[in-house]
Design a protein around this motif. Sequence first.
Motif, PDB file in Angstrom:
ATOM      1  N   SER A  38       0.826  -1.204   0.000  1.00 42.79           N
ATOM      2  CA  SER A  38       0.000   0.000   0.000  1.00 42.79           C
ATOM      3  C   SER A  38       0.862   1.256   0.000  1.00 42.79           C
ATOM      4  N   TYR A  39       0.457   2.229  -0.794  1.00 40.01           N
ATOM      5  CA  TYR A  39       1.086   3.553  -0.774  1.00 40.01           C
ATOM      6  C   TYR A  39      -0.014   4.595  -0.586  1.00 40.01           C
ATOM      7  N   MET A  40       0.092   5.352   0.485  1.00 43.22           N
ATOM      8  CA  MET A  40      -0.886   6.403   0.797  1.00 43.22           C
ATOM      9  C   MET A  40      -2.309   5.841   0.817  1.00 43.22           C
ATOM     10  N   GLY A  41      -2.443   4.606   1.368  1.00 40.19           N
ATOM     11  CA  GLY A  41      -3.764   4.066   1.615  1.00 40.19           C
ATOM     12  C   GLY A  41      -4.352   3.179   0.551  1.00 40.19           C
ATOM     13  N   SER A  42      -3.635   2.951  -0.540  1.00 40.77           N
ATOM     14  CA  SER A  42      -4.177   2.072  -1.578  1.00 40.77           C
ATOM     15  C   SER A  42      -3.057   1.244  -2.184  1.00 40.77           C
ATOM     16  N   PRO A  43      -3.349  -0.001  -2.605  1.00 41.74           N
ATOM     17  CA  PRO A  43      -2.307  -0.845  -3.202  1.00 41.74           C
ATOM     18  C   PRO A  43      -1.665  -0.150  -4.405  1.00 41.74           C
ATOM     19  N   CYS A  44      -0.349  -0.094  -4.380  1.00 43.11           N
ATOM     20  CA  CYS A  44       0.421   0.478  -5.496  1.00 43.11           C
ATOM     21  C   CYS A  44       0.108   1.953  -5.731  1.00 43.11           C
ATOM     22  N   GLY A  45      -0.469   2.629  -4.738  1.00 44.43           N
ATOM     23  CA  GLY A  45      -0.838   4.025  -4.934  1.00 44.43           C
ATOM     24  C   GLY A  45      -1.898   4.197  -6.004  1.00 44.43           C
ATOM     25  N   SER A  46      -2.744   3.180  -6.165  1.00 46.37           N
ATOM     26  CA  SER A  46      -3.722   3.211  -7.256  1.00 46.37           C
ATOM     27  C   SER A  46      -4.705   4.361  -7.122  1.00 46.37           C
ATOM     28  N   ALA A  47      -5.036   4.756  -5.886  1.00 47.74           N
ATOM     29  CA  ALA A  47      -5.970   5.864  -5.695  1.00 47.74           C
ATOM     30  C   ALA A  47      -5.387   7.181  -6.192  1.00 47.74           C
ATOM     31  N   LEU A  48      -4.060   7.248  -6.262  1.00 46.97           N
ATOM     32  CA  LEU A  48      -3.378   8.447  -6.762  1.00 46.97           C
ATOM     33  C   LEU A  48      -2.944   8.272  -8.210  1.00 46.97           C
ATOM     34  N   ASN A  49      -3.400   7.186  -8.817  1.00 46.77           N
ATOM     35  CA  ASN A  49      -3.074   6.892 -10.221  1.00 46.77           C
ATOM     36  C   ASN A  49      -1.573   6.700 -10.432  1.00 46.77           C
ATOM     37  N   ARG A  50      -0.903   6.181  -9.402  1.00 45.58           N
ATOM     38  CA  ARG A  50       0.541   5.930  -9.529  1.00 45.58           C
ATOM     39  C   ARG A  50       0.831   4.545 -10.105  1.00 45.58           C
ATOM     40  N   GLY A  51      -0.042   3.577  -9.845  1.00 46.07           N
ATOM     41  CA  GLY A  51       0.191   2.235 -10.347  1.00 46.07           C
ATOM     42  C   GLY A  51      -1.001   1.349 -10.099  1.00 46.07           C
ATOM     43  N   SER A  52      -0.879   0.086 -10.475  1.00 50.48           N
ATOM     44  CA  SER A  52      -1.956  -0.867 -10.281  1.00 50.48           C
ATOM     45  C   SER A  52      -1.382  -2.244  -9.988  1.00 50.48           C
ATOM     46  N   CYS A  53      -2.164  -3.065  -9.305  1.00 49.51           N
ATOM     47  CA  CYS A  53      -1.756  -4.413  -8.912  1.00 49.51           C
ATOM     48  C   CYS A  53      -2.258  -5.399  -9.953  1.00 49.51           C
ATOM     49  N   TYR A  77       9.169 -15.617  -6.681  1.00 47.48           N
ATOM     50  CA  TYR A  77       8.543 -15.188  -5.439  1.00 47.48           C
ATOM     51  C   TYR A  77       7.179 -14.548  -5.648  1.00 47.48           C
ATOM     52  N   PHE A  78       7.048 -13.687  -6.656  1.00 45.04           N
ATOM     53  CA  PHE A  78       5.804 -12.944  -6.862  1.00 45.04           C
ATOM     54  C   PHE A  78       5.416 -12.962  -8.330  1.00 45.04           C
ATOM     55  N   ASN A  79       4.181 -13.351  -8.587  1.00 48.68           N
ATOM     56  CA  ASN A  79       3.673 -13.300  -9.961  1.00 48.68           C
ATOM     57  C   ASN A  79       2.534 -12.302 -10.119  1.00 48.68           C
ATOM     58  N   VAL A  80       2.219 -11.591  -9.038  1.00 45.07           N
ATOM     59  CA  VAL A  80       1.307 -10.454  -9.079  1.00 45.07           C
ATOM     60  C   VAL A  80       1.991  -9.319  -8.321  1.00 45.07           C
ATOM     61  N   SER A  81       2.163  -8.177  -8.961  1.00 45.99           N
ATOM     62  CA  SER A  81       2.917  -7.092  -8.341  1.00 45.99           C
ATOM     63  C   SER A  81       2.463  -5.756  -8.914  1.00 45.99           C
ATOM     64  N   CYS A  82       3.069  -4.696  -8.415  1.00 41.89           N
ATOM     65  CA  CYS A  82       2.699  -3.358  -8.855  1.00 41.89           C
ATOM     66  C   CYS A  82       3.319  -3.041 -10.212  1.00 41.89           C
ATOM     67  N   THR A  83       2.509  -2.541 -11.112  1.00 39.42           N
ATOM     68  CA  THR A  83       3.001  -1.956 -12.351  1.00 39.42           C
ATOM     69  C   THR A  83       2.803  -0.454 -12.223  1.00 39.42           C
ATOM     70  N   CYS A  84       3.902   0.283 -12.222  1.00 36.53           N
ATOM     71  CA  CYS A  84       3.852   1.721 -11.962  1.00 36.53           C
ATOM     72  C   CYS A  84       3.671   2.502 -13.258  1.00 36.53           C
ATOM     73  N   ARG A  85       2.953   3.607 -13.151  1.00 34.24           N
ATOM     74  CA  ARG A  85       2.681   4.451 -14.301  1.00 34.24           C
ATOM     75  C   ARG A  85       3.646   5.632 -14.370  1.00 34.24           C
ATOM     76  N   GLY A  86       3.825   6.133 -15.584  1.00 31.42           N
ATOM     77  CA  GLY A  86       4.561   7.376 -15.784  1.00 31.42           C
ATOM     78  C   GLY A  86       5.941   7.368 -15.170  1.00 31.42           C
ATOM     79  N   ASN A  87       6.193   8.348 -14.309  1.00 33.26           N
ATOM     80  CA  ASN A  87       7.512   8.529 -13.715  1.00 33.26           C
ATOM     81  C   ASN A  87       7.670   7.816 -12.375  1.00 33.26           C
ATOM     82  N   PHE A  88       6.666   7.054 -11.963  1.00 37.60           N
ATOM     83  CA  PHE A  88       6.702   6.441 -10.637  1.00 37.60           C
ATOM     84  C   PHE A  88       7.382   5.074 -10.675  1.00 37.60           C
TER      85      PHE A  88
END
Length: 433
Positions: A38-53, A77-88
Amino acid sequence: MFLLSVFLLSLSTTSTTAMVFPRACVPQAHYPGTCCPSYMGSPCGSALNRGSCVPSKSSRAEPPPDITMDDRIPGFYFNVSCTCRGNFAGPDCGECKPGLEGDNCDRRSNHTRREVRRMNETERTLFLVQLQFCKELIDPNYVILRSGNRFRTGSLEFIDASYYDVWIFAMYYMSKPFVNNTRETNAVTFGAGGTGFLSTIRASVMHFERQMRRCLKDPSFTMYFYDWRDDNDCAMCRNDFFGASNDEGFLTSGCVFSTWRMCCADFDFDETYCLMSDCICERPLINRKAGEDPSIDKPYRADVDYCLSLRTIDAPPYNTLSTNCFRNCLEGNIGRTGTDGIYLNLLWHQYCGGTMSIPSIAPNDPLFILQATFLDRIFQAYIERWGITPASYPPTTMYGHRAYDCITPYYECWLNRDMFTSSINLGYGYDNF
């Protein structure tokens, strides 16, 4: 400016395995699992449009079919993870891509790495205190891996480590040979013996700076390098810098590093990871014997100049047997006097002796990060001299060293070829060479 923007957008940030382990993602009941902190309350900062799980994309090139039991291969180890958008970037998309900074990762970084002797006394004291502080302070975001049998996931244990020791573990973990059909082979490692050596050195210093900045909460922290070309001995091996040694090779009590205990240095068996005492006070001390072996002389300016003169950046077979090329010269397998023996980087490590002469534990000596930064400085000089770009990356087929392989062991996917660019594009430069 436009070209820089295009380059930054081209850097891959898809996370498909975790070599430096986010605390929020381990341990898990079964592997592979999900790592979407979680980043700032949502997985991958998704609420801030930073990334998605999402299920991890196969951006890390698949290994050869016979390398199937190495836990550093894609998706172990992980086959589901954060994909970050833009400059993040980062495990939770809470960080910035290389070369960018600021809350929204929209500001160019511009740091200058200086020669260590250009510090004044106040700067030097602060630098040493910063290293000591981050050697002791536990990293709240990352852990390291300990295992009595790397072939059995049930033996995996994730333990606390300081900010500095997390970086040391990353270097150690990278240096372990590939597992090939349940057996280790020293023919190939992720960080040495091939074209990826250049990218790995660059990424390792960037990772060190990131760890220090997180530890100190100081985004301006910038590493120094030690230019030993014109020195007759190790000028840093003094108590006012990185420590003098006693007759046994241990650092004397007048040095801040004399009490440092080493990480992952107690035992080093083929099938294990980072076995060491739970009590830090029982772990080995740093040992160094710079210049004590009269048969080993340090490298000099002429050795560096020779490497820089080699127009070919790497040559077939793209390993330790390559001749007349910059990469293998810088690494130290060939030199201006021939191909028999050791040269430049390997020679410097052997000249320093002790901890520095053992590849898997050498990063425990603070001289190591100075040397890595100096190697990157030489690489930057080579890039400027010969106009190297990502398109210059050699066509090696060695797994882990190919152009589109991600640099192990970092969580984010930094492609090997992305490091073949001016350091300015990655957020830093150097003072005069």
